[in-house]
Design a protein around this motif. Structure first.
Motif, short mmCIF file in Angstrom:
data_model
loop_
_atom_site.label_atom_id
_atom_site.label_comp_id
_atom_site.label_asym_id
_atom_site.label_seq_id
_atom_site.Cartn_x
_atom_site.Cartn_y
_atom_site.Cartn_z
N GLU A 52 0.93 -1.09 -0.16
CA GLU A 52 -0.11 -0.11 0.01
C GLU A 52 0.87 1.26 -0.16
OE1 GLU A 52 -4.28 -0.96 2.16
OE2 GLU A 52 -2.64 -0.34 3.45
N LYS A 59 -4.52 1.19 -3.14
CA LYS A 59 -5.31 1.21 -1.82
C LYS A 59 -6.63 1.56 -1.87
CE LYS A 59 -5.05 2.89 2.89
NZ LYS A 59 -4.40 3.51 4.06
N ARG A 60 -7.03 2.18 -3.19
CA ARG A 60 -8.45 2.77 -3.47
C ARG A 60 -9.13 1.64 -4.21
NH1 ARG A 60 -5.82 7.26 -4.12
NH2 ARG A 60 -5.73 6.84 -6.34
N ALA A 62 -11.04 -2.18 -4.92
CA ALA A 62 -11.05 -3.62 -4.54
C ALA A 62 -9.92 -4.41 -5.22
CB ALA A 62 -12.31 -4.46 -4.98
N PRO A 65 -7.14 -5.91 -2.57
CA PRO A 65 -7.66 -6.88 -1.88
C PRO A 65 -7.89 -8.01 -2.74
CG PRO A 65 -8.70 -4.87 -1.12
CD PRO A 65 -7.85 -4.60 -2.22
N PHE A 174 -11.37 -11.33 1.74
CA PHE A 174 -11.40 -10.16 0.84
C PHE A 174 -11.96 -8.81 1.45
CE2 PHE A 174 -14.38 -7.45 -2.13
CZ PHE A 174 -13.48 -7.14 -2.73
N PHE A 175 -13.08 -8.98 2.16
CA PHE A 175 -13.63 -7.81 3.02
C PHE A 175 -12.92 -7.28 4.14
CE2 PHE A 175 -17.48 -10.01 0.66
CZ PHE A 175 -17.91 -8.64 -0.06
N ARG A 178 -10.14 -5.22 2.59
CA ARG A 178 -10.60 -4.21 1.67
C ARG A 178 -11.08 -3.13 2.77
NH1 ARG A 178 -16.68 -3.80 -1.02
NH2 ARG A 178 -17.07 -3.69 1.07
N ASP A 179 -11.62 -3.50 3.84
CA ASP A 179 -12.23 -2.57 5.05
C ASP A 179 -11.47 -2.78 6.34
OD1 ASP A 179 -14.26 -2.08 3.13
OD2 ASP A 179 -15.69 -3.90 3.88
#
Length: 365
Positions: A52, A59-60, A62, A65, A174-175, A178-179
């Motif tokens: 990152e 980083k922005r 998906a 991830p 993945f989520f 991402r978050d």
């Protein structure tokens, strides 16, 4: 606080606990996937953060991830696919061997006559159960079609269940990636609300424990497998790469590598290579001794601040309770419990350990 306000607070607490219990009960089948996603995210977090920083535009969205999740999937599925391919390739040889044994029996291996202890009983058992076609067919008859079908169904259900768990783990990972920033911020606020300033220490201890356990189990296991591949190749063990991968995976569990060494030694014995089988066992246990008694205590114990006995208890207890997931959850749990215990002892030490004052001295003063 008024009586009505107290009742409302109690009702909210009871409702919250009831909803939390209901939520855990609903998602209990997916909890292992969620925990696995968290463990993997903690393990790859340093490399993920470096990527990152190096390419901030990733980083922005998906893309990053998704890329990280795909790499994790390939790392896990690669050895599994290799093992399945080799198993399929060997299946025909196994079928031919069974057919030959059914028609001709299995002769007593030459190495069995050279055993220093128990040679006569072993040879007698082999001659009675495997040496003749009749005896071999009698042994094979124990594995009837119903038996094989029943165990095939068990294996099939297990594979299907693990495939679903793995697929949902990848989705969860993945989520989580991402978050990740939002999740960490929320967990910090929730932890501070529940545990106060101690929450950050607990969180850091969990993260360091998981990473230390991964270094001590996964990386050391891979190192053991790499060393043993060299030994397998040098001593002529069949399928050294595949057996080295099995050794690496087994070595992640304390004392598990011995099973792989035994398999390699048995393969050499079947080829009448008694000296090679002995050398495999000697080299294997020497590698395990160095890894388990020197390298792992430093990596895991240093990160968790645990004596290796408690690390071992956490690993073995975790495996018995949670399976493979317990390899990482067990030591992390023990590390947090020991940290809380040390804080309690250190806080109470001045009061419990203060020397008693002599009343005669006070009276003299």
């Amino acid at each position: 606080m008024s009586l009505d306000a107290s009742r409302q607070r109690t009702a909210r607490l009871v409702l919250t606990l009831a909803l939390a219990a209901l939520g855990v009960w609903i998602i209990q089948g997916f909890l292992p996937s969620l925990v696995w996603a968290g463990v993997i995210a903690i393990a790859i977090a340093p490399a993920y953060a470096r990527i990152e920083r190096r390419w901030p535009h990733l980083k922005r969205g998906a893309l990053l991830p998704m890329l990280a999740t795909t790499i994790v999937a390939l790392v896990v599925l690669g050895p599994v696919a290799l093992g399945a391919y080799r198993a399929a390739a060997e299946a025909q040889d196994v079928v031919r061997f069974i057919a030959g044994a059914r028609d001709n029996g299995v002769p007593v291996p030459a190495w069995m006559f050279q055993l220093p202890l128990g040679s006569k009983p072993a040879v007698a058992w082999w001659q009675a159960h495997l040496a003749t076609p009749e005896a071999t067919r009698a042994e094979l008859a124990r594995f009837d079609n119903a038996y094989l079908l029943r165990h095939s169904q068990i294996v099939g259900k297990g594979l299907l269940h693990r495939s679903i768990v793995f697929a949902f783990t990848l989705v969860s990972l993945f989520f989580v990636l991402r978050d990740g920033d939002t999740l960490v911020s929320q967990m910090r606020r929730a932890g501070t609300a529940l545990f106060g300033p101690r929450a950050d220490r607990i969180g850091h201890q969990v993260v360091h424990s998981v990473r230390g356990t991964i270094d001590g189990l996964v990386l050391v296991g891979i190192g053991e497998g790499a060393v043993m591949v060299v030994a397998y190749v040098a001593l002529g063990v069949p399928h050294p790469i595949l057996l080295g991968a099995v050794t690496a995976i087994a070595a992640m569990i304390p004392f598990g590598a011995a099973v792989a060494f035994a398999i390699a030694a048995f393969l050499l014995l079947t080829a009448n290579a008694v000296t090679g089988a002995i050398l495999i066992l000697v080299i294997g246990f020497a590698v395990v001794g160095v890894a388990d008694h020197l390298v792992r205590p430093v990596l895991i114990g240093g990160a968790t601040r645990l004596p290796f006995l408690w690390v071992l208890v956490g690993i073995l207890g975790g495996v018995e309770t949670l399976g493979l997931l317990g390899l990482f959850v067990g030591p992390a749990t023990m590390a947090v419990l020991v940290m809380l215990w040390r804080e309690l002892v250190e806080r109470e030490a001045p009061e419990l350990g203060a020397p008693a004052r002599d009343p005669t001295i006070d009276h003299a003063r």
